[in-house]
Design a protein around this motif. Sequence first.
Motif, short mmCIF file in Angstrom:
data_model
loop_
_atom_site.label_atom_id
_atom_site.label_comp_id
_atom_site.label_asym_id
_atom_site.label_seq_id
_atom_site.Cartn_x
_atom_site.Cartn_y
_atom_site.Cartn_z
N VAL A 125 0.71 -1.02 0.03
CA VAL A 125 0.02 -0.03 -0.06
C VAL A 125 0.80 1.43 0.07
O VAL A 125 2.18 1.21 0.31
CB VAL A 125 -0.98 -0.10 1.24
N LEU A 126 0.29 2.42 -0.25
CA LEU A 126 1.02 3.70 -0.40
C LEU A 126 1.17 4.07 1.19
O LEU A 126 0.26 4.04 2.10
CB LEU A 126 0.35 4.73 -1.18
N VAL A 174 -6.73 2.26 1.03
CA VAL A 174 -7.56 2.17 2.31
C VAL A 174 -8.02 0.97 2.32
O VAL A 174 -8.03 0.02 3.65
CB VAL A 174 -8.53 3.25 1.98
N THR A 175 -8.48 0.06 1.48
CA THR A 175 -9.08 -1.19 1.46
C THR A 175 -8.18 -2.28 2.16
O THR A 175 -8.48 -2.87 2.90
CB THR A 175 -9.78 -1.47 -0.01
N SER A 187 -6.73 5.14 11.92
CA SER A 187 -5.24 5.86 11.55
C SER A 187 -5.34 6.82 10.43
O SER A 187 -6.30 6.72 9.51
CB SER A 187 -4.35 4.61 11.25
N LEU A 188 -4.20 7.54 10.23
CA LEU A 188 -4.27 8.56 9.19
C LEU A 188 -4.26 8.01 7.77
O LEU A 188 -4.72 8.45 6.98
CB LEU A 188 -3.00 9.47 9.44
N GLN A 189 -3.54 6.80 7.76
CA GLN A 189 -3.56 6.12 6.56
C GLN A 189 -4.69 5.49 6.05
O GLN A 189 -5.00 5.38 4.95
CB GLN A 189 -2.28 4.89 6.67
N VAL A 197 -9.54 10.47 -0.98
CA VAL A 197 -10.30 9.65 -1.97
C VAL A 197 -11.73 10.46 -2.28
O VAL A 197 -11.95 10.48 -3.39
CB VAL A 197 -10.46 8.24 -1.66
N ALA A 198 -12.43 10.78 -1.17
CA ALA A 198 -13.37 11.45 -1.48
C ALA A 198 -13.46 12.72 -2.28
O ALA A 198 -14.18 13.08 -3.03
CB ALA A 198 -14.18 11.73 -0.20
#
Length: 316
Positions: A125-126, A174-175, A187-189, A197-198
């Motif tokens: 993940v990023l 996120v997923t 968490s911030l991540q 994303v939104a």
Amino acid sequence: MTATALAVALSLVSAVAYATAAVAQERLASRSTGSGLMRLLGSGAWWGTVLLNATGALLHVIALKYGPLTVVQPLGALTLVAAVPLGARLAGRRVGAVEWRGTALTLTGLAAILVTASGAAPDDVLSTPEAIGVAGVTVALTGLLAWPGARPGLRHATASGFTSGVASALTQTVTVAATDHSAPLLSLQVTGVAVLVASLAAGGLLLSQTAYRGGLGAPLAVVTLANPLAAAVIGLVLLGERLRGGPAGVLAALAGAGLASWGVVLLTRATPTPSAPEPATEAHPVAAVLALNREQATPERVVVPRQTDRGRLTRL
């Protein structure tokens, strides 16, 4: 069933859901006159299309959990492919030769991409700084593309496609982070990237609305193609995704991308000859798949926008 096969299956069902909702929404909107917006809001059929859109978005998000970006995002073009027979059936006509050719090219190109890009379920993940950096670069690029100047439709369409593709890449972060417990839900991540994303998804939708003011064909194709391109760059550069087959695999993927692009352009520009006379105001349904804000509509028509990969509609 492997993780990639599951992601492909979910993407296929997602595309069908999006296409069905788009064609139905377009027809409902085209028949609304005067106070059509209130009629749509009070219509069970319209709320059914909203449910289909939500289902398509949910399936797309789940697909991002099991498949790499280089596989899931290009499959967004299947929304156009699925809309061809659906739209033709509802319009009471046969699928035109140009549409068949566009469908065949798109499917052939996507098949080549799937063969070379297939991989394991994403586990990388990023990081939060990477996600913020990617979002910042996207906003800066969007600002440049949206700057007043020549050919605003194509520039806004490119910005919309890039923004939506990045939103999908961040959605995958996120997923995966939330479901494999690599990061707490608060968490911030997870929460911070979800906010990004939104924001990006909303920006992509607004940009697409602006892009279609001068027509649908070319901007729609640009949105559909820019979305997977942006996601693929992030997947290959930052998430460690790889193309199979070495140099030959890269050439095959590029050839597939070219064929799929050609097919998408044909689908967005196709103007079939109906088998039976149709009202002069009836628009080609494929052109509405990723762009329900039809500026060519008469003032009495009310078009209800929806979330859209590919843009159409601009979707995650």
